[in-house]
Enzyme design. Structure first.
Site, mmCIF file in Angstrom:
data_model
loop_
_atom_site.group_PDB
_atom_site.id
_atom_site.type_symbol
_atom_site.label_atom_id
_atom_site.label_comp_id
_atom_site.label_asym_id
_atom_site.label_seq_id
_atom_site.Cartn_x
_atom_site.Cartn_y
_atom_site.Cartn_z
ATOM 1 N N GLN A 147 0.820 -1.220 0.000
ATOM 2 C CA GLN A 147 0.000 0.000 0.000
ATOM 3 C C GLN A 147 0.851 1.267 0.000
ATOM 4 O OE1 GLN A 147 -3.102 0.861 -0.459
ATOM 5 N NE2 GLN A 147 -3.780 -1.235 -0.799
ATOM 6 N N SER A 148 2.026 1.205 -0.615
ATOM 7 C CA SER A 148 2.934 2.363 -0.611
ATOM 8 C C SER A 148 2.343 3.577 -1.342
ATOM 9 C CB SER A 148 4.235 1.939 -1.294
ATOM 10 O OG SER A 148 5.022 3.066 -1.586
ATOM 11 N N ASN A 149 2.368 4.727 -0.675
ATOM 12 C CA ASN A 149 1.981 5.979 -1.339
ATOM 13 C C ASN A 149 3.036 6.388 -2.358
ATOM 14 O OD1 ASN A 149 -0.439 6.649 0.209
ATOM 15 N ND2 ASN A 149 0.966 6.806 1.943
#
Ligand SMILES: Cc1ncc(COP(=O)(O)O)c(C=O)c1O
Length: 318
Positions: free
Chosen positions: A71-73
């Site tokens: 879920q890396s921005n």
């Protein structure tokens, strides 16, 4: 301002500042809205990518390799920027593919990123994994450019040194007593710190840790600041013990919510500003706790985005 690197202009800048009044009686909380740097590119990462992708372009790279959790921005912002620039993006992701893509990972997928999934153990050597991928793609004729986790190296952090140019006048005109930001991979703090030093802004910068610990970030942030020095053409005096980090707000772990963080998201949402569960909610809560111990006038909170990370937490938030 910067020697040797021509940034791309990818973010919507300058971002506005909102003021929250009434959350804490008598306190005006100023919020630098870097959650508004773009719709899909929203958040702090796009400012770092302006410099990193500018460097990649000058090196004629045609493939970007980067990494992060599923879920890396940062990976999502990189996927958006690369899609817009016609660059291929390969992301090394820590964890397993989500059976139904959600939040940032859904966007990565739509934006055409390619993924390599690795276990948390393998991810500890992620720089080597990315290096091996670069060689693999190099043999296929690509010119790869590697971006470390969170875009946090000396080049990426220049984005936040430059952001200080947007903030300096506001800080002076509004009697800002302290600036607060999240510390996840250290680049935002390092850039803000360097920019504030360079512009002789006296007000303190306080970084709230959402992962790892203070000794780790003292080392990492001072390394990033040293990397920036020649590019900023400045001699920056870093006394690592004086870098103001606050821990105690990580809770049960990175990316794991706790009741005060959930409460903070709900309270701040009542003022029309949405925080994210992994970085900004914990940081905002940390700031409020810090202000109880060490009150200051007019705190300025740098809202570093992360909104798409909310959706996978839907069950914990309602
Ligand atoms: C939304 C958001 N805020 C803050 C941070 C922390 O910034 P940095 O990685 O530069 O320390 C990150 C990434 O780690 C992020 O995605």
């Amino acid at each position: 301002m910067v020697r040797g690197i021509t940034p791309l202009e990818l973010a919507r800048k300058p971002t506005p500042v909102s003021v929250i009044e009434g959350l804490v009686p008598g306190l005006r909380i100023h919020v630098k809205r870097d959650d508004l740097t773009g719709i899909i590119s929203s958040g702090n990462k796009i400012r770092k990518l302006e410099f990193l992708l500018g460097d990649a372009r000058s090196k004629r790279a045609d493939l970007i390799i980067t990494c992060g959790p599923v879920q890396s921005n940062h990976v999502r912002a990189a996927a958006a920027a690369c899609a817009g620039l016609g660059l291929k993006l390969v992301a090394v992701l820590r964890g397993e593919p989500e059976p139904v893509p959600d939040g940032n990972f859904l966007l990565d997928t739509l934006l055409g990123a390619e993924f390599r999934f690795v276990t948390p153990e393998e991810y500890r050597r992620v720089d080597e994994v990315m290096e091996a991928l670069a060689q693999e793609y190099g043999r296929k004729g690509f010119r790869p450019y590697l971006i470390p986790e969170g875009g946090s190296n000396g080049i990426g952090a220049l984005g936040y040194a430059r952001a200080v140019e947007e903030m300096a006048g506001y800080i002076c005109d509004n009697d800002i007593g302290a600036v607060f930001c999240a510390v996840g991979s250290g680049g935002t703090f390092a850039g803000l710190w360097a920019g504030m030093q360079k512009q002789h802004i006296g007000c303190p910068l306080c970084g709230v840790l959402v992962a790892d610990d203070i000794p780790f970030f003292r080392q990492k942030v001072s390394r990033i600041i040293h990397e920036m020095e020649p590019m900023l053409d400045s001699r920056l005096r870093v006394n690592v013990d004086e870098l103001a980090f606050r821990d105690g707000f990580i809770g049960p772990g990175y990316a794991r919510l706790y009741p005060e963080a959930v409460e903070t998201i709900k309270r701040v949402a009542g003022f029309g500003i949405v925080l994210d569960p992994v970085y900004t909610a914990k940081t905002f809560f940390g700031m409020l706790e810090e202000l109880k111990k060490t009150p200051c006038r007019n705190p300025l909170f740098v809202h570093t985005g992360g909104m798409f990370g909310l959706f996978p937490y839907r069950e914990e938030l309602v």
